[in-house]
Design a protein around this motif. Structure first.
Motif, PDB file in Angstrom:
ATOM      1  N   GLU A 279       4.198  -0.398   3.476  1.00 39.48           N
ATOM      2  CA  GLU A 279       3.815   0.831   3.263  1.00 39.48           C
ATOM      3  C   GLU A 279       4.947   1.604   2.671  1.00 39.48           C
ATOM      4  O   GLU A 279       6.099   1.504   3.219  1.00 39.48           O
ATOM      5  CB  GLU A 279       3.211   1.656   4.153  1.00 39.48           C
TER       6      GLU A 279
ATOM      7  N   THR B 166      -3.530   4.689   0.687  1.00 36.19           N
ATOM      8  CA  THR B 166      -4.382   3.592   0.649  1.00 36.19           C
ATOM      9  C   THR B 166      -4.254   2.719   1.993  1.00 36.19           C
ATOM     10  O   THR B 166      -5.052   2.226   2.335  1.00 36.19           O
ATOM     11  CB  THR B 166      -4.024   2.635  -0.522  1.00 36.19           C
ATOM     12  N   ASN B 167      -3.155   2.939   2.671  1.00 35.85           N
ATOM     13  CA  ASN B 167      -2.961   2.278   4.049  1.00 35.85           C
ATOM     14  C   ASN B 167      -3.957   2.775   5.032  1.00 35.85           C
ATOM     15  O   ASN B 167      -4.692   2.192   5.670  1.00 35.85           O
ATOM     16  CB  ASN B 167      -1.545   2.663   4.694  1.00 35.85           C
ATOM     17  N   GLU B 168      -4.257   4.099   4.932  1.00 34.52           N
ATOM     18  CA  GLU B 168      -5.172   4.766   5.767  1.00 34.52           C
ATOM     19  C   GLU B 168      -6.572   4.763   5.454  1.00 34.52           C
ATOM     20  O   GLU B 168      -7.608   4.608   6.079  1.00 34.52           O
ATOM     21  CB  GLU B 168      -4.809   6.355   5.990  1.00 34.52           C
TER      22      GLU B 168
ATOM     23  N   GLU C 263       5.727   5.617   0.895  1.00 34.83           N
ATOM     24  CA  GLU C 263       5.074   7.080   0.896  1.00 34.83           C
ATOM     25  C   GLU C 263       4.555   7.233  -0.606  1.00 34.83           C
ATOM     26  O   GLU C 263       5.159   6.970  -1.592  1.00 34.83           O
ATOM     27  CB  GLU C 263       6.252   8.129   0.900  1.00 34.83           C
TER      28      GLU C 263
ATOM     29  N   VAL D 200       0.903  -1.183   0.000  1.00 35.20           N
ATOM     30  CA  VAL D 200      -0.031   0.160   0.031  1.00 35.20           C
ATOM     31  C   VAL D 200       0.977   1.244   0.141  1.00 35.20           C
ATOM     32  O   VAL D 200       1.797   1.165   0.242  1.00 35.20           O
ATOM     33  CB  VAL D 200      -1.034  -0.029   1.161  1.00 35.20           C
ATOM     34  N   ASP D 201       0.372   2.329  -0.365  1.00 34.77           N
ATOM     35  CA  ASP D 201       1.120   3.594   0.006  1.00 34.77           C
ATOM     36  C   ASP D 201       0.481   4.291   1.247  1.00 34.77           C
ATOM     37  O   ASP D 201      -0.506   3.685   1.794  1.00 34.77           O
ATOM     38  CB  ASP D 201       1.015   4.581  -1.369  1.00 34.77           C
ATOM     39  N   SER D 202       0.773   5.438   1.660  1.00 39.23           N
ATOM     40  CA  SER D 202       0.543   6.203   2.791  1.00 39.23           C
ATOM     41  C   SER D 202      -0.866   6.369   2.806  1.00 39.23           C
ATOM     42  O   SER D 202      -1.568   6.379   3.669  1.00 39.23           O
ATOM     43  CB  SER D 202       1.310   7.398   3.193  1.00 39.23           C
TER      44      SER D 202
ATOM     45  N   ILE E 271       1.677  -6.065   6.221  1.00 38.15           N
ATOM     46  CA  ILE E 271       1.510  -4.751   5.343  1.00 38.15           C
ATOM     47  C   ILE E 271       2.821  -4.024   4.999  1.00 38.15           C
ATOM     48  O   ILE E 271       3.707  -3.982   6.101  1.00 38.15           O
ATOM     49  CB  ILE E 271       0.450  -4.009   6.009  1.00 38.15           C
TER      50      ILE E 271
END
Length: 355
Positions: A63, A41-43, A65, A37-39, A61
């Protein structure tokens, strides 16, 4: 919506995709599962995705940036190192949950780690749903040069769930819309005409427009998976669009453009070139220019911008034997590939865009 069968992998839509994913996890003996994921889509997306997973596998997971500036080999090295530290092996599965940067980079990471592990794309932006996740292209940028390093390698499946679009800002939606407009211009005139009046579009039916866009891209790619011929049609708007995107990415005094914003400019410029090569008429060109400019803000170019943009064209991946190759439209809904264009005409196109 019906599943679309691509070359050696299926493209599922909405709930059907999660059923297929869980069945695949059940039937395939993976050692562990990594979700890239990137920062963003992680959130915003991962909390929605994880409850759908039905598996006893260890889930890790990874992650990085968010942002095109991080779609590079340095990020890949970091992820390869994390995979190694966490015990990934040839029987690991990688799921790429994100937009075009995540699916492009994650597919490349998976395709090259231990000479290739299985991966699945779950695109979360409009751009990645209708373009980046479909077709098997995976890769990263080389400096500011777009997608210079990569492979063509297909995922086990693509899962398109349009609920993730609820997390997107409007500029990201417009960015993805550019690729949908392109699909109409190069392949399906009636599809293009649906976008001539955005106010008339019932966005409750937007899933059907996305479906048709994926269908068009898949129909083209299935005929020419390794881009020797008709797949080059998908590069309409991208020869100049990628050069513009790269130029704005590498210049600190310019605001970085989203991919679709640059491609929108590229489509206007390359439509102008198509008109002057008598491939489309003036009425068609004015329709294209007006429709695109009604959706996207004008990008400002000054005289010092054009020359370095033209110099970036020489790095375009479509070039052959040192010649810059364009895909131009031959009437709305048709395409003509491998077209040479002189610099003078490109300069005229920029002048017309500014007018």
């Amino acid at each position: 919506m019906q599943t679309i069968q691509a070359n050696n992998y299926p493209i599922y839509f909405n709930e059907k995709g999660y059923e297929a994913l869980n069945l695949h996890l059940k039937e395939t003996k993976y050692s562990n599962l990594f979700i890239i994921v990137d920062s963003n889509t992680n959130e915003l997306c991962l909390p929605n995705f994880l409850p759908y997973l039905e598996t006893d596998l260890t889930i890790e997971i990874i992650e990085f940036e968010a942002g095109e500036q991080n779609k590079n080999i340095e990020t890949c090295v970091q992820i390869w190192n994390v995979l190694t530290e966490l015990g990934a092996d040839r029987k690991s599965l990688v799921i790429n949950l994100g937009g075009g940067v995540v699916t492009d980079l994650g597919g490349f990471v998976a395709s090259t780690f231990k000479r290739g592990v299985d991966f699945i794309h779950i695109p979360t932006t409009l751009l990645s749903m209708v373009d980046a996740s479909v077709g098997g292209k995976n890769g990263v940028d080389l400096g500011s040069l777009k997608n210079q390093i990569g492979v063509i390698n297909v995922p086990k499946m693509v899962l398109i769930d349009t609920q993730y679009l609820d997390t997107l800002p409007q500029n990201e939606m417009r960015s993805g819309l550019a690729e949908m407009l392109k699909h109409g211009l190069i392949y399906d005139k009636s599809y293009w005409e649906k976008f001539l009046d955005l106010k008339a579009i019932d966005f409750a039916d937007f899933d059907e427009l996305i479906y048709r866009s994926v269908e068009i891209k898949n129909e083209i790619v299935s005929q020419d998976p390794t881009e020797k011929n008709i797949r080059k049609s998908l590069n309409f708007g991208h020869t100049l669009g990628h050069a513009i995107e790269s130029y704005f990415l590498e210049n600190d005094n310019k605001t970085t453009l989203l991919h679709g914003e640059a491609i929108a400019v590229g489509m206007i410029l390359e439509s102008y070139i198509s008109m002057h090569k008598k491939l489309i008429n003036q009425e068609e060109y004015i329709q294209i220019k007006s429709a695109i400019k009604s959706i996207y803000d004008d990008i400002l170019f000054d005289e010092n911008d054009i020359k370095p943009i033209l110099e970036l064209l020489i790095h375009d991946k479509k070039n052959e034997y040192g010649n810059i190759q364009f895909a131009l439209i031959e009437g709305i809904g048709k395409i003509k590939i491998n077209q040479s264009v002189e610099n003078e005409l490109i300069l005229d196109a920029f002048q017309d865009y500014k007018s």
